[in-house]
Design a protein around this motif. Structure first.
Motif, short mmCIF file in Angstrom:
data_model
loop_
_atom_site.label_atom_id
_atom_site.label_comp_id
_atom_site.label_asym_id
_atom_site.label_seq_id
_atom_site.Cartn_x
_atom_site.Cartn_y
_atom_site.Cartn_z
N GLY A 156 0.59 -1.43 -0.06
CA GLY A 156 -0.31 0.49 0.24
C GLY A 156 0.84 1.12 0.20
O GLY A 156 1.94 1.23 0.90
N LEU A 157 1.11 2.22 -0.96
CA LEU A 157 1.85 3.25 -1.35
C LEU A 157 0.31 4.61 -1.41
O LEU A 157 -0.36 4.78 -1.24
CB LEU A 157 2.22 2.97 -2.35
N ARG A 179 4.72 -9.48 5.21
CA ARG A 179 5.55 -8.60 4.84
C ARG A 179 4.56 -7.46 4.71
O ARG A 179 4.46 -7.57 3.18
CB ARG A 179 7.42 -9.49 3.52
N LEU A 180 4.73 -5.90 4.62
CA LEU A 180 4.22 -5.37 4.47
C LEU A 180 5.56 -3.66 3.68
O LEU A 180 6.23 -3.88 3.97
CB LEU A 180 4.20 -4.26 5.80
N VAL A 181 4.92 -3.63 2.80
CA VAL A 181 5.64 -2.36 1.30
C VAL A 181 5.00 -1.11 1.67
O VAL A 181 3.61 -1.22 1.00
CB VAL A 181 5.22 -3.05 0.30
N THR A 182 5.67 -0.08 1.68
CA THR A 182 4.88 1.10 1.86
C THR A 182 5.61 1.67 1.15
O THR A 182 5.05 3.16 1.32
CB THR A 182 4.59 1.36 3.23
N ARG A 183 6.95 1.18 0.84
CA ARG A 183 7.32 2.24 0.37
C ARG A 183 7.74 2.31 -1.49
O ARG A 183 7.55 0.82 -1.73
CB ARG A 183 8.24 2.43 0.88
N GLY A 184 7.66 3.47 -2.52
CA GLY A 184 6.90 2.53 -3.53
C GLY A 184 9.22 2.53 -4.74
O GLY A 184 9.81 2.82 -3.35
N GLY A 185 9.06 3.04 -5.58
CA GLY A 185 10.58 2.61 -6.32
C GLY A 185 10.94 1.67 -6.49
O GLY A 185 10.45 1.00 -6.20
N PRO A 209 -7.98 6.07 -4.53
CA PRO A 209 -7.39 7.40 -4.57
C PRO A 209 -7.47 8.32 -3.77
O PRO A 209 -7.28 8.36 -2.68
CB PRO A 209 -9.29 7.96 -5.12
N ARG A 210 -6.34 9.78 -4.43
CA ARG A 210 -5.49 9.24 -5.69
C ARG A 210 -5.04 7.88 -6.26
O ARG A 210 -4.03 8.23 -4.98
CB ARG A 210 -5.63 10.67 -5.62
N HIS A 211 -4.91 7.32 -6.54
CA HIS A 211 -4.53 6.05 -7.10
C HIS A 211 -2.90 6.70 -7.64
O HIS A 211 -2.52 7.42 -8.58
CB HIS A 211 -4.74 5.71 -8.15
N ALA A 212 -2.73 5.91 -6.97
CA ALA A 212 -0.42 6.38 -7.59
C ALA A 212 0.19 5.62 -8.70
O ALA A 212 -0.30 4.38 -8.73
CB ALA A 212 0.19 6.46 -5.87
N THR A 213 0.46 6.19 -9.25
CA THR A 213 0.69 6.20 -10.66
C THR A 213 2.27 4.45 -10.08
O THR A 213 2.78 3.08 -10.40
CB THR A 213 2.12 6.73 -11.26
N GLU A 214 3.31 4.95 -8.98
CA GLU A 214 3.80 3.87 -8.38
C GLU A 214 4.09 2.30 -7.58
O GLU A 214 4.36 1.19 -7.87
CB GLU A 214 4.47 3.90 -7.01
N THR A 215 1.96 2.82 -7.80
CA THR A 215 1.16 1.79 -7.21
C THR A 215 1.19 0.68 -8.42
O THR A 215 1.11 -0.32 -8.47
CB THR A 215 -0.16 2.01 -6.75
N LEU A 216 1.29 0.96 -9.43
CA LEU A 216 0.82 0.32 -11.14
C LEU A 216 1.91 -0.01 -11.16
O LEU A 216 2.54 -1.32 -11.58
CB LEU A 216 0.61 1.39 -11.98
N VAL A 217 2.84 0.31 -11.35
CA VAL A 217 4.81 0.15 -10.74
C VAL A 217 4.99 -0.82 -10.19
O VAL A 217 5.14 -2.06 -11.21
CB VAL A 217 5.26 1.26 -11.46
N ALA A 218 4.44 -0.82 -9.09
CA ALA A 218 4.42 -1.92 -8.33
C ALA A 218 4.34 -3.43 -8.77
O ALA A 218 4.48 -4.74 -8.49
CB ALA A 218 4.41 -1.57 -6.76
N VAL A 219 3.06 -3.54 -9.04
CA VAL A 219 1.93 -4.23 -9.74
C VAL A 219 2.35 -5.44 -10.48
O VAL A 219 2.91 -6.09 -10.83
CB VAL A 219 0.40 -3.81 -9.56
N ARG A 220 3.26 -3.80 -11.87
CA ARG A 220 3.66 -4.32 -12.69
C ARG A 220 4.78 -5.47 -12.47
O ARG A 220 5.00 -6.55 -12.74
CB ARG A 220 3.68 -3.39 -13.44
#
Length: 303
Positions: A156-157, A179-185, A209-220
């Motif tokens: 979750g970002l 394992r919790l991930v709360t930082r992107g990149g 919302p607002r949906h973070a671009t880095e969430t999409l990147v992390a899911v990919r």
């Protein structure tokens, strides 16, 4: 004597057999099913999402007004209607009107203040979630999959951090490696790759919302690494949902300056319940061990 939480874990297992005749799916659920077409363009997905979120108003808009609200051309609206199985926009609008008139039947005019209106909106979100839960199979199956993933990663970002933290905090009581991930990149990238290398199979991701671009990147990144993704979001047809293996879409309250998340909280609790049901013996052992630890170190005040 079992703790209250242990007793609840034993008594609240999800059952798939409905206790009463299944209610009609909510209008939002019906629209998601209607618009769930893999070949919708980004512009068409925007139209679909606008109709889902604004059904009672959008059902009576002209094609010009709808195009203006969404920010697309009128031909785009016409092509969207055809893409989801209608002869044209008038036929789609007729279907939308029949749905919204059904939800308005018997509804009383709202006379409260803005805070009460915000609560009313969340009550509607919860009612829609209750209708979705008429068939709990998706929740049960996903809970089992999350329970088996060793480790289980929760992502979750930005605004979604609080949802991920809540879920991970509770899941650690019943799962041995969360394992919790709360930082992107690159930090998220590393964590996801490490989870997969350690044997993990699933990620539970939150995108609010607002949906973070880095969430999409992390899911990919997770998908490329071989992890499957369960997504909790408000956008059943958004770009992040398009990358997920399973999506749970719940309405969020948007009547105030900042969104509220009543239905999201209930959905999280339901997924946690499904995880406890997936391995009840492990659940009881871990809850008992935690209660002993909490008592020994006096984690909590005595009520």
């Amino acid at each position: 004597m079992p703790s209250p939480q242990q007793a609840r874990a034993q008594a609240s297992a999800i059952t798939s057999a409905p206790a009463a005749p299944e209610p009609e799916p909510s209008p939002a659920s019906q629209l998601r099913a209607l618009f769930d077409r893999p070949r919708l363009s980004p512009g068409q997905r925007r139209i679909a999402q606008y109709l889902i979120e604004n059904l009672t108003e959008a059902a009576f808009l002209s094609i010009t007004d709808l195009a203006d609200r969404v920010g697309v051309s009128q031909p785009s609206v016409t092509r969207f209607a055809a893409a989801v199985g209608f002869s044209g926009y008038p036929a789609l609008r007729e279907r939308l009107q029949s749905m919204t008139l059904g939800t308005r039947g018997g509804a009383e005019e709202h006379r409260g203040n803005e805070l009460q209106a915000a609560v009313d909106a969340e009550i509607e979100n919860l009612e829609n979630l209750r209708r979705d839960f008429a068939d709990p199979k998706a929740v049960i199956d996903t809970g089992r999959a999350l329970s088996r993933s060793m480790p289980l990663t929760v992502l979750g970002l930005r605004i979604s951090v609080s949802h991920a933290e809540y879920f991970a905090y509770a899941a650690r009581r019943i799962h041995p490696d969360v394992r919790l991930v709360t930082r992107g990149g690159s930090v998220a990238h590393d964590a996801l790759l490490q989870s997969r290398e350690a044997g993990g199979t699933w990620v539970l991701a939150f995108s609010m919302p607002r949906h973070a671009t880095e969430t999409l990147v992390a899911v990919r990144v997770a998908r490329r690494a071989g992890l499957r993704v369960a997504l909790v979001t408000d956008l059943a047809l958004g770009p992040v949902a398009a990358e997920a293996d399973v999506t749970f879409a719940t309405g969020t309250g948007s009547r105030l300056v900042f969104d509220s998340y009543a239905a999201t909280g209930v959905l999280c609790a339901a997924l946690l319940q499904a995880m406890t049901d997936a391995d009840p013996e492990r659940t009881q052992v871990r809850l008992e061990a935690y209660e002993q630890l909490a008592e020994e170190h006096r984690f909590f005040l005595r009520d």
